[in-house]
Motif scaffolding. Structure first.
Motif, PDB file in Angstrom:
ATOM      1  N   THR A   6       0.787  -0.992   0.142  1.00 15.39           N
ATOM      2  CA  THR A   6      -0.013  -0.080   0.058  1.00 15.39           C
ATOM      3  C   THR A   6       0.794   1.152  -0.128  1.00 15.39           C
ATOM      4  O   THR A   6       1.791   1.307   0.742  1.00 15.39           O
ATOM      5  N   ALA A   7       0.523   2.346  -0.901  1.00 10.77           N
ATOM      6  CA  ALA A   7       1.149   3.483  -0.782  1.00 10.77           C
ATOM      7  C   ALA A   7       0.501   4.509  -0.270  1.00 10.77           C
ATOM      8  O   ALA A   7       0.324   5.953  -0.450  1.00 10.77           O
ATOM      9  N   SER A   8      -0.533   4.166   0.668  1.00  8.26           N
ATOM     10  CA  SER A   8      -1.555   4.983   1.243  1.00  8.26           C
ATOM     11  C   SER A   8      -0.837   6.263   1.994  1.00  8.26           C
ATOM     12  O   SER A   8       0.078   6.170   2.680  1.00  8.26           O
ATOM     13  N   GLY A   9      -1.239   7.463   1.480  1.00  4.84           N
ATOM     14  CA  GLY A   9      -0.535   8.665   2.314  1.00  4.84           C
ATOM     15  C   GLY A   9       0.608   8.988   1.589  1.00  4.84           C
ATOM     16  O   GLY A   9       1.018  10.344   1.704  1.00  4.84           O
ATOM     17  N   LEU A  10       1.141   8.249   0.464  1.00  6.95           N
ATOM     18  CA  LEU A  10       2.253   8.771  -0.024  1.00  6.95           C
ATOM     19  C   LEU A  10       1.977   9.792  -1.466  1.00  6.95           C
ATOM     20  O   LEU A  10       1.242   9.321  -2.000  1.00  6.95           O
ATOM     21  N   ALA A  11       2.776  10.685  -1.345  1.00  8.21           N
ATOM     22  CA  ALA A  11       2.350  11.624  -2.386  1.00  8.21           C
ATOM     23  C   ALA A  11       3.496  11.825  -3.520  1.00  8.21           C
ATOM     24  O   ALA A  11       4.620  11.384  -3.125  1.00  8.21           O
ATOM     25  N   SER A  12       3.269  12.141  -4.787  1.00  7.89           N
ATOM     26  CA  SER A  12       4.430  12.586  -5.882  1.00  7.89           C
ATOM     27  C   SER A  12       5.249  13.697  -5.164  1.00  7.89           C
ATOM     28  O   SER A  12       4.804  14.411  -4.454  1.00  7.89           O
ATOM     29  N   ASP A  13       6.434  13.451  -5.378  1.00  9.74           N
ATOM     30  CA  ASP A  13       7.293  14.511  -4.899  1.00  9.74           C
ATOM     31  C   ASP A  13       7.632  14.177  -3.531  1.00  9.74           C
ATOM     32  O   ASP A  13       8.628  15.192  -3.034  1.00  9.74           O
ATOM     33  N   ALA A  14       7.250  13.119  -2.794  1.00  8.21           N
ATOM     34  CA  ALA A  14       7.594  12.985  -1.530  1.00  8.21           C
ATOM     35  C   ALA A  14       9.085  12.592  -1.526  1.00  8.21           C
ATOM     36  O   ALA A  14       9.673  11.851  -2.354  1.00  8.21           O
ATOM     37  N   PRO A  15       9.750  12.909  -0.431  1.00 14.35           N
ATOM     38  CA  PRO A  15      11.221  12.834  -0.313  1.00 14.35           C
ATOM     39  C   PRO A  15      11.693  11.141  -0.375  1.00 14.35           C
ATOM     40  O   PRO A  15      11.002  10.465   0.320  1.00 14.35           O
ATOM     41  N   VAL A  16      12.811  10.778  -0.757  1.00 18.42           N
ATOM     42  CA  VAL A  16      13.306   9.617  -0.509  1.00 18.42           C
ATOM     43  C   VAL A  16      14.617   9.863   0.244  1.00 18.42           C
ATOM     44  O   VAL A  16      15.447  10.559  -0.199  1.00 18.42           O
ATOM     45  N   GLU A  17      14.858   9.096   1.356  1.00 18.23           N
ATOM     46  CA  GLU A  17      15.909   9.351   2.183  1.00 18.23           C
ATOM     47  C   GLU A  17      16.785   7.974   2.358  1.00 18.23           C
ATOM     48  O   GLU A  17      16.188   7.197   2.657  1.00 18.23           O
TER      49      GLU A  17
END
Lengths: 534, 247, 257
Positions: free
Chosen positions: A47-58
């Motif tokens: 599930t990618a619930s709550g994840l938006a485009s442009d969210a950072p990857v760290e």
């Protein structure tokens, strides 16, 4: 106080505005500038619930990329991530969707995996993923686990406890007893068969011994030959040892070469294949294996090894051309530089591009089309030469105004001489620094210069050209915006000659197409291909 | 030169021009007289297509300008010079720039040549010293003279004057009348003057026309007008003292 | 019955008519924009009048708005210890809303009204007729440069206003209210996207078009002498301000979603 013209004031204001905008954009949009760069990898999440485009990857709290897009694929969330250039991730990496704080935004954390695992390249996939683990989820899972445990213990209790449980336990034990008995019986029944197998085995070993006795002589010869060869090889190895010692100390050119990682890799490969060959030889496979078993061959081998030993000794002493070559430091240097220049040349060949370009501009004022045929030769990415033929609908025009005064009344006469159409030529040299390009040379058969500003990954180009610096007239200034929605086609609009004092100013719109030699090659290939299939 | 035939025009149900016919002869001064508010300015503006008729034709040099588009109209308008009632000078420009305006727009003369022409025209109206002044610094009569200079900057074949003498003192009136005649003499232009000032009309006109109730009721030479028996004309000529102060 | 309907319907019909006329006027101006001559000098002159001469008033408005924003939000955020968010709030409000809208309103008051008054005066003193008589199209000569100047200059005024507003907020927040400057900036940089700034600028270009279009339209259709000019000016300011606020809602709804 200095009196500024309206143009100057507006100009200063606009420049200040642009500087402020650039400052703010740089401060705020530090990532915006990098968004275009990097490479894409994909990851499946339950599930990618709550994840938006442009969210950072760290990784370890440092931003290394951004979520590019999220879509549904095979019932799971397929997340495409853009990783910034220079950041390497391996196949053992684990991607987790996390929440910043309790209420914060979702982001993806990459947990570094084992050292030395293979790198994930552009278009690759992160296999190890874990969906969001926020507190709610945790509670739900914990609740489920507790529930399961409860049910399990309940069933266990009901199975073991009570009369029914006891009965079933007893029946299980009974079954076990029966099974063991039946196995016992089966072994007894097959006693004869086992005996037969054992006798077969002993007969087979007897045959083997017989074969060994008859070939004993041959074997002895082989062993003798091999011993002789080993002796020679021993001497050879000693010589090689000496060389290796020098190499180890970094003396001579080979020593230098060896210190290079690539060389070692090659050596490794060579050694591996050598080992494969020796393996084959020892198994007696192939021609070489067969040859060794013959006496004649052994002699030849002997000779070869002797001469090889001689050569090594000579080399060691620095005799002969090879010896000199190998012992000479300069050789390697020149070899190295030759290689690197060949590399450069190859790279240049790769980048050397030629473009063919046609552009048509519809001029509103004269209702006619101005055409440009362009040949652009681009030896390097940041530099090109441009040759252009311009079919200008207006051609050259000379205007003369004369005034006559008759009886205190002035009469103006205007004489316009013009050629309806004229071919003109441009030849320019262009150089590009980051997003700004400069051009200078011949513009429509007159001297001039231009500036290009590239935006949106070169999709939009703003150009400003100034040429035709005539003392009598104002220079010819052109402003143009080229937008390239597709690979080959582009649209253009702008103002031509917009400070003209002879009424030549005009807006224009138009378009064109541009092919590189590569594109043309590809095109031709596909054309011939279709022709053949027809 | 200019011929208006069967012109009808009304504003908000109020008929201003009704089946009007008028021919303006070339290279003469034609004065159109009539009471204030009878539609003289509307008639004049029809000639340069600032107002378009509801029906009828306006023919200039053999061309019906009512059917022209913007581009054709611009060509025709270059034959005209017009002096507006309050001169209509551009407040944001100096006197020199005002006169230079049509030259800058429609010729490709150099700035030096333009200045020469402007000076020439200002000299003609006797206002060379006002070259760098703003219109707001000028008196009414001076503004009209600058307006005239601007109207003749392009040496037009036709000059239209909208009430050139209204609101001026008698000396200035006389000066303007003189200027109109002098200009006509020099340029041999066709002049149309709108006026309710019967004195000036008789003084400058080669031809006269009388507008009343949306029609031309009488036209002819000044002499013919003097001898006219038409009661409207007679009343206007005789009653000029009352009408003169009404504007 | 029918008369009653007619009576109540008339204002609506009038509004639609006015809309239609303004739109036709805009189309007319745009067609005259692409026809030569380009009249760059006039465009620059208008850019100076709309842009350069409005800087001071826009600056003053922006700096005090930024300062008061910082002050107000500070007291709110302090209730739950979120003082660090003051910078972000000021920057977001400035770039997304207050920068473009306040700039639009101030320029309306300064330049929009001036356009209506100037063109209106030219209309009632026959200067517009004079332009026609001299074969110069007044839409191109008067209206087009003002529209271009409005659309081009408002974004520049807005970016200056954004910047100065944030500076004002920074001064109040950091020096008066003792917010840590590092946190102030970091939070701001965190929360504000490039898109916020650019969308604000696009909005302001729309406001520039609205205010100069209405100013020119009202001026161009002035009737009735000095009184008419006064009326046209008042109507311009009222109509422009209302239009800017209404269109702001729709633009925001459309762009920020």
């Amino acid at each position: 106080m200095l009196k500024l013209s309206a143009e100057a004031k507006v100009g200063i204001f606009v420049v200040i505005g642009i500087i402020i905008l650039a400052l703010m954009a740089m401060k705020v949009g530090k990532l915006g500038l990098r968004l275009g760069e990097g490479y894409e990898v994909q990851a499946f999440f339950d599930t990618a619930s709550g994840l938006a485009s442009d969210a950072p990857v760290e990784i370890a709290g440092v931003e290394v990329g951004r979520v590019n897009k999220i879509r549904l694929s095979e019932g799971k969330a397929l997340v495409t991530i853009k990783i910034y250039p220079g950041v390497k991730i391996t196949e053992s990496v684990k991607a987790i969707i996390r929440t910043r704080g309790i209420l914060g935004d979702k982001y993806i954390e990459l947990l570094k995996g084992v050292e030395g695992a293979a790198l994930i390249l552009a278009g690759g996939r992160i296999l190890n993923t874990e969906p969001t683990t926020d507190i709610d989820n945790l509670m739900i899972v914990l609740g489920e686990v507790a529930n399961d445990i409860r049910i399990l213990s309940h069933t266990l209790a009901s199975v073991i406890g009570g009369e029914k449980g006891e009965a079933s336990l007893r029946s299980i034990l009974d079954n076990l007893d029966k099974t063991i008995q039946s196995i016992n019986r089966t072994v007894q029944d097959n006693d004869e068969n086992v005996k037969e197998i054992t006798s077969n085995l002993s007969a087979f070993s007897q045959r083997l011994r017989e074969i060994g006795d008859t070939n004993l002589d041959d074997l002895q010869i082989i062993l003798k030959n091999i011993r002789r060869a080993t002796g020679k090889i021993g001497e050879l190895v000693a010589g090689i040892n000496q060389i290796a010692g020098r190499i180890n100390r970094g003396e001579g050119s080979i020593g230098k070469l060896v210190q290079d990682d690539a060389t070692i890799e090659n050596l490794n490969k060579a050694l591996t294949s050598l080992r494969e060959i020796t393996d084959k030889i020892s198994k007696g496979e192939g021609t070489l294996g067969r040859l060794i078993t013959e006496d004649q061959t052994a002699d030849r081998l002997d000779q070869t090894l002797s001469s090889m030993q001689e050569i090594t000794e000579k080399i060691n002493r620095g005799e002969g051309s090879l010896g000199r070559l190998i012992n000479d430091d300069e050789t390697v240097e020149s070899l190295n530089s030759t290689l690197s220049s060949i590399n450069d040349l190859l790279k240049k060949q790769d980048m050397f591009l030629t473009y063919l370009d046609y552009r048509g501009e519809y001029l509103f004022e004269s209702n006619r089309v101005k055409s440009y045929f362009t040949l652009r030769i681009q030896p390097r990415e940041d530099k090109y030469y441009l040759l252009q033929v311009v079919d200008s609908p207006r051609g050259k025009e000379t205007v003369t105004d004369t005034i006559r005064t008759v009886d205190g009344v002035t009469i103006t006469e205007k004489k316009v001489e013009s050629k309806s159409s004229d071919l003109q030529f441009s030849a320019q040299i262009a150089k590009r620094y980051y997003d700004i390009g400069f051009r200078a040379g011949l513009f429509e058969s007159t001297g001039g210069a231009g500036i290009d500003y590239y935006l949106f990954k070169d999709r939009l180009k703003l150009s400003f050209e100034a040429f035709d610096f005539d003392v009598e007239r104002r220079p010819h200034l052109t402003f143009r915006a080229d937008y390239k929605p597709f690979k080959f086609l582009y649209l253009t609009t702008g103002m031509d000659d917009f400070i003209s004092d002879i009424g030549r100013e005009s807006y224009f719109v138009g378009g064109g197409f541009s092919f590189s030699d590569e594109d043309i090659k590809t095109l031709l290939r596909s054309v011939t291909f279709t022709a053949r299939t027809d | 030169m200019i011929r208006l035939s069967n012109i009808c025009k009304s504003f908000n149900d109020q008929v201003v021009l009704d089946q009007l016919n008028l021919t303006v002869e070339p290279e003469k001064i034609t004065v159109i007289i009539g009471q204030s508010g009878c539609g003289k300015s509307v008639l004049l503006k029809h000639m340069i297509a600032l107002i378009r008729p509801d029906s009828g034709q306006v023919i200039v040099d053999g061309e019906d300008i009512t059917s022209l588009d913007e581009k054709g109209l611009n060509q025709t308008r270059k034959k005209f010079g017009m002096l507006f009632q309050d001169a209509a000078l551009f407040d944001s420009m100096t006197v020199g720039d005002n006169v230079a305006f049509p030259l800058r727009e429609h010729t490709r003369l150099s700035e030096k040549d333009i200045e020469e022409v402007v000076f020439e025209k200002l000299k003609l109206v006797g206002l060379t010293e006002s070259f760098h002044k703003m219109p707001s610094e000028l008196s009414g009569g001076m503004r009209k003279r600058v307006g005239l200079a601007r109207a003749i900057a392009l040496d037009p074949k036709i000059i239209l004057f909208d009430e050139p003498t209204t609101g001026l003192d008698p000396i200035m009136k006389d000066a303007i009348d003189g200027l109109i005649m002098k200009t006509q003499e020099l340029t041999q232009a066709t002049c149309v003057v709108i006026s309710h000032d019967i004195d000036s009309a008789f003084k400058i006109a080669n031809k006269l026309a009388m507008l009343s109730d949306g029609r031309i009721v009488e036209s002819g030479t000044p002499e013919e007008f003097q001898a006219s028996k038409n009661p409207v004309v007679v009343n206007f000529i005789k009653g000029h003292a009352e009408t003169n102060n009404q504007n | 019955m029918i008369r009653a309907l007619e009576y109540t319907g008339r204002p609506f019909i009038y509004i639609f008519e006015e809309f239609g006329r303004i739109f036709t006027f805009l189309i007319n101006a745009i067609t005259w924009m692409v026809r030569p001559p380009l009249r760059l000098r006039l465009v620059f002159k208008q850019m100076e009048s709309v842009g350069v001469q409005s800087i001071i008033v826009v600056l003053i408005t922006a700096v005090f708005t930024g300062m008061v924003l910082a002050l107000q939000t500070f007291y709110g955020f302090r209730m739950f210890g979120g003082e660090g968010l003051v910078g972000a709030t000021v920057a977001l409000s400035m770039t997304r809303e207050i920068g473009p809208v306040f700039t639009g309103l101030m320029v309306t008051a300064r330049a929009g009204s001036a356009m209506a008054a100037e063109i209106g005066t030219m209309r009632v003193t026959e200067q517009i007729d004079a332009l026609y008589a001299m074969s110069v199209n007044p839409i191109q000569y008067l209206v087009m440069p003002r529209l271009v100047a409005g659309v081009l200059m408002l974004p520049f005024l807005t970016i200056v206003s954004d910047f100065i507003g944030i500076m004002g907020g920074y001064v109040v927040g950091v020096f008066l209210l003792n917010i840590n400057p590092g946190i102030f900036m970091a939070r701001m940089v965190d929360m504000v996207n490039l898109g916020d700034i650019f969308n604000g600028l696009i909005k302001s270009a729309c406001f520039g078009l609205i205010l100069s279009l209405i100013g020119c339209y009202k001026g161009f259709n002035t009737r009735g002498g000095a009184e008419g000019v006064g009326k046209a000016t008042t109507q311009t300011v009222v109509l422009s301000c209302v239009s800017i606020l209404i269109s702001d809602y729709f633009l925001t709804a459309f762009m920020f979603r």
